[in-house]
Motif scaffolding. Structure first.
Motif, PDB file in Angstrom:
ATOM      1  N   ARG A 119       1.946  -6.383   8.433  1.00 51.58           N
ATOM      2  CA  ARG A 119       1.535  -5.927   7.077  1.00 51.58           C
ATOM      3  C   ARG A 119       0.196  -5.398   7.225  1.00 51.58           C
ATOM      4  N   ARG A 120       0.145  -4.251   6.285  1.00 54.03           N
ATOM      5  CA  ARG A 120      -1.064  -3.342   6.327  1.00 54.03           C
ATOM      6  C   ARG A 120      -1.926  -3.728   5.095  1.00 54.03           C
ATOM      7  N   THR A 121      -1.446  -4.339   4.225  1.00 52.31           N
ATOM      8  CA  THR A 121      -2.319  -4.694   3.033  1.00 52.31           C
ATOM      9  C   THR A 121      -2.300  -6.292   2.708  1.00 52.31           C
ATOM     10  N   ALA A 122      -3.571  -6.330   1.756  1.00 55.18           N
ATOM     11  CA  ALA A 122      -3.636  -7.783   1.054  1.00 55.18           C
ATOM     12  C   ALA A 122      -2.608  -8.274   0.399  1.00 55.18           C
ATOM     13  N   ARG A 144      -2.588  -9.338   5.170  1.00 55.98           N
ATOM     14  CA  ARG A 144      -2.596  -8.279   5.981  1.00 55.98           C
ATOM     15  C   ARG A 144      -2.519  -8.888   7.357  1.00 55.98           C
ATOM     16  N   ASP A 177      -5.127  -6.854  13.451  1.00 56.20           N
ATOM     17  CA  ASP A 177      -4.590  -7.417  12.332  1.00 56.20           C
ATOM     18  C   ASP A 177      -3.885  -8.587  12.300  1.00 56.20           C
TER      19      ASP A 177
END
Length: 159
Positions: A65-68, A71, A106
């Motif tokens: 995942r790249r977002t809050a 993440r 990440d």
């Protein structure tokens, strides 16, 4: 083992070309259902199967995942699992692309965020839980395999 591609791939990732061909065929057949297959990716590394590596790598990269709010986490539901996050790091460990390095960093950040450190939550015995990792951010269950997976993943040097 033949009926469970995850376990079949674990065997192939250890035995490589010495593994029964039927196990690798089960792994390849399962890729038709889902290309997200970290153990098959590791088995393909052992077998030097570039076509499978290419196919599985993209799915593994896309799963981080790249977002809050989570993440770096990996999982099939809205809340990622630490063991799945860790296995993706391990699978990508020998990949030297910028995308893989970013995904590993990440994911490692996500794992570190959930390691139990002082003060340990009241639900846990500090003597037993300090340094461990829960199953997921919303599942305060401690399992030694999850902690082992997470610690292995944190030892990977991206890039």
């Amino acid at each position: 083992v033949r009926s469970n591609p995850w376990h079949a791939a674990q065997v192939v990732s250890v035995l490589g070309a010495a593994a029964p061909r039927a196990l690798w065929k089960a792994c390849l057949a399962d890729l038709e259902r889902t290309p997200w297959a970290p153990w098959t990716h590791m088995a393909a590394q052992k077998l030097d199967d570039g076509a499978v590596l290419e196919r599985t790598e993209r799915a593994l990269l896309d799963s981080v995942r790249r977002t809050a709010p989570h993440r770096g986490g990996v999982g099939a539901t809205s809340t990622p699992e630490l063991a799945l996050t860790a296995i993706v790091v391990e699978a990508l460990a020998t990949t030297h692309s910028r995308a893989a390095a970013r995904a590993i960093r990440d994911a490692q950040h996500f794992l570190r965020r959930w390691q139990l450190v002082v003060p340990v939550a009241a639900a846990f015995d500090p003597e037993l839980a300090l340094g461990a990792f829960p199953l997921a951010p919303i599942a305060p269950l401690l399992r030694s395999d999850v902690t082992a997976d997470a610690l292995r993943a944190l030892s990977v040097v991206p890039g």
